[in-house]
Write a protein that holds these residues in place. Structure first.
Motif, PDB file in Angstrom:
ATOM      1  N   LYS A 208      32.334   1.819 -12.033  1.00 22.42           N
ATOM      2  CA  LYS A 208      31.057   1.500 -11.415  1.00 22.42           C
ATOM      3  C   LYS A 208      30.153   0.740 -12.384  1.00 22.42           C
ATOM      4  CE  LYS A 208      29.287   6.044 -12.486  1.00 22.42           C
ATOM      5  NZ  LYS A 208      29.995   7.278 -12.504  1.00 22.42           N
ATOM      6  N   TYR A 209      29.124   0.143 -11.820  1.00 24.80           N
ATOM      7  CA  TYR A 209      28.140  -0.585 -12.614  1.00 24.80           C
ATOM      8  C   TYR A 209      26.814   0.163 -12.570  1.00 24.80           C
ATOM      9  CZ  TYR A 209      31.189  -4.601 -13.087  1.00 24.80           C
ATOM     10  OH  TYR A 209      32.218  -5.427 -13.413  1.00 24.80           O
ATOM     11  N   LEU A 210      26.151   0.237 -13.728  1.00 25.34           N
ATOM     12  CA  LEU A 210      24.856   0.906 -13.829  1.00 25.34           C
ATOM     13  C   LEU A 210      23.801  -0.117 -14.239  1.00 25.34           C
ATOM     14  CD1 LEU A 210      26.023   4.015 -15.907  1.00 25.34           C
ATOM     15  CD2 LEU A 210      25.904   3.795 -13.432  1.00 25.34           C
ATOM     16  N   LEU A 211      22.711  -0.128 -13.490  1.00 28.05           N
ATOM     17  CA  LEU A 211      21.585  -1.002 -13.823  1.00 28.05           C
ATOM     18  C   LEU A 211      20.399  -0.121 -14.166  1.00 28.05           C
ATOM     19  CD1 LEU A 211      20.238  -4.091 -11.967  1.00 28.05           C
ATOM     20  CD2 LEU A 211      18.736  -2.146 -12.295  1.00 28.05           C
ATOM     21  N   SER A 212      19.716  -0.490 -15.240  1.00 25.70           N
ATOM     22  CA  SER A 212      18.517   0.216 -15.651  1.00 25.70           C
ATOM     23  C   SER A 212      17.412  -0.816 -15.850  1.00 25.70           C
ATOM     24  CB  SER A 212      18.804   0.968 -16.946  1.00 25.70           C
ATOM     25  OG  SER A 212      17.623   1.576 -17.399  1.00 25.70           O
ATOM     26  N   ALA A 213      16.251  -0.593 -15.201  1.00 21.92           N
ATOM     27  CA  ALA A 213      15.186  -1.593 -15.260  1.00 21.92           C
ATOM     28  C   ALA A 213      13.808  -0.956 -15.164  1.00 21.92           C
ATOM     29  CB  ALA A 213      15.359  -2.591 -14.112  1.00 21.92           C
TER      30      ALA A 213
ATOM     31  N   SER B 176      10.303   2.803 -13.157  1.00 22.55           N
ATOM     32  CA  SER B 176      11.679   2.687 -13.657  1.00 22.55           C
ATOM     33  C   SER B 176      12.640   2.751 -12.490  1.00 22.55           C
ATOM     34  CB  SER B 176      12.003   3.848 -14.600  1.00 22.55           C
ATOM     35  OG  SER B 176      11.247   3.715 -15.769  1.00 22.55           O
ATOM     36  N   ILE B 177      13.697   1.975 -12.594  1.00 22.40           N
ATOM     37  CA  ILE B 177      14.723   1.976 -11.554  1.00 22.40           C
ATOM     38  C   ILE B 177      16.079   2.119 -12.223  1.00 22.40           C
ATOM     39  CG2 ILE B 177      15.896   0.570  -9.806  1.00 22.40           C
ATOM     40  CD1 ILE B 177      13.368  -0.702  -9.095  1.00 22.40           C
ATOM     41  N   ASP B 178      16.894   2.996 -11.665  1.00 22.45           N
ATOM     42  CA  ASP B 178      18.286   3.129 -12.098  1.00 22.45           C
ATOM     43  C   ASP B 178      19.161   3.065 -10.862  1.00 22.45           C
ATOM     44  OD1 ASP B 178      18.235   3.730 -15.068  1.00 22.45           O
ATOM     45  OD2 ASP B 178      16.746   5.144 -14.288  1.00 22.45           O
ATOM     46  N   ILE B 179      20.140   2.175 -10.886  1.00 21.79           N
ATOM     47  CA  ILE B 179      21.007   1.974  -9.736  1.00 21.79           C
ATOM     48  C   ILE B 179      22.458   2.034 -10.190  1.00 21.79           C
ATOM     49  CG2 ILE B 179      21.700   0.338  -7.932  1.00 21.79           C
ATOM     50  CD1 ILE B 179      18.841  -0.748  -8.045  1.00 21.79           C
ATOM     51  N   GLU B 180      23.286   2.627  -9.349  1.00 25.71           N
ATOM     52  CA  GLU B 180      24.710   2.736  -9.611  1.00 25.71           C
ATOM     53  C   GLU B 180      25.430   2.148  -8.406  1.00 25.71           C
ATOM     54  OE1 GLU B 180      27.431   6.588  -9.463  1.00 25.71           O
ATOM     55  OE2 GLU B 180      25.899   6.691 -11.039  1.00 25.71           O
ATOM     56  N   SER B 181      26.338   1.201  -8.649  1.00 26.13           N
ATOM     57  CA  SER B 181      27.063   0.551  -7.560  1.00 26.13           C
ATOM     58  C   SER B 181      28.508   0.303  -7.975  1.00 26.13           C
ATOM     59  CB  SER B 181      26.417  -0.789  -7.214  1.00 26.13           C
ATOM     60  OG  SER B 181      25.062  -0.620  -6.866  1.00 26.13           O
TER      61      SER B 181
END
Length: 147
Positions: free
Chosen positions: A99-104, A55-60
Motif C-alpha cells: 500500500k501507499y501512505l500519504l502524509s500531509a 493534518s491528513i494521512d491517507i492509505e491506498s
C-alpha cells in the motif's frame, strides 16, 4: 519547480468537466500542485489565507487510488467544514508493503463569499482519464473532476 518552467499545473480543454495536469519534480510536489489546481477550479486561491491547518494521512492500494483519495478527502473537508485551502504540504508518499501512505498538512480558511471568488463547484474526483506518470523530468498527474 517543475519541468514545465515554473508551470505548476495547466487546465485542459474538456466539454462538461474540469481537467488538469499537475507537475512536480517529486511525487509529493505533483500531489501538492494537483490539490492547488483543483482548488483553483473552485476559488481563486490567491485570496485564501492559511490560518487553519490540518493534518491528513491517507492509505491506498496504488498511486492512482491515492491521488483520487487525496483530492476526494480535500473535497470532503471543503464540503463538510466549508474551508477553502490554498497551501498543501505533502510531507511524504511512501510505499509500505502493498500500500501507499500519504502524509500531509493543508492550510486554508473558512469560506467567505464576500472575500473568496467562488467559481465552479467540484462534485467529485473521477478515475476517468486519470494518469500518474513519472518521466525523466519528474512527475505528471492528470485529473478529471465532475463539475
Amino acid at each position: 519547480m517543475s519541468h514545465h518552467g515554473n508551470q505548476r499545473y495547466e487546465f485542459l480543454e474538456h466539454t462538461a468537466d474540469a481537467q488538469f495536469r499537475a507537475y512536480g519534480n517529486t511525487l509529493e510536489e505533483a500531489f501538492e500542485n494537483a490539490a492547488l489546481a483543483m482548488f483553483n477550479v473552485m476559488v481563486n486561491t490567491g485570496n485564501v489565507s492559511d490560518i487553519i491547518s490540518e493534518s491528513i494521512d491517507i492509505e491506498s492500494p496504488d498511486l492512482d487510488t491515492l491521488l483520487v483519495d487525496w483530492l476526494s478527502e480535500l473535497l470532503y473537508l471543503f464540503d463538510v467544514n466549508q474551508v477553502v485551502y490554498s497551501k498543501f504540504d505533502v510531507d511524504s508518499i511512501k510505499k509500505q508493503g502493498n500500500k501507499y501512505l500519504l502524509s500531509a498538512r493543508i492550510f486554508g480558511e473558512i469560506l467567505d463569499l464576500e472575500k473568496h471568488e467562488v467559481d465552479t463547484e467540484v462534485k467529485a474526483v473521477t478515475y476517468n482519464q486519470l494518469e500518474v506518470k513519472e518521466g525523466p523530468n519528474g512527475w505528471t498527474l492528470q485529473v478529471l473532476v465532475d463539475i
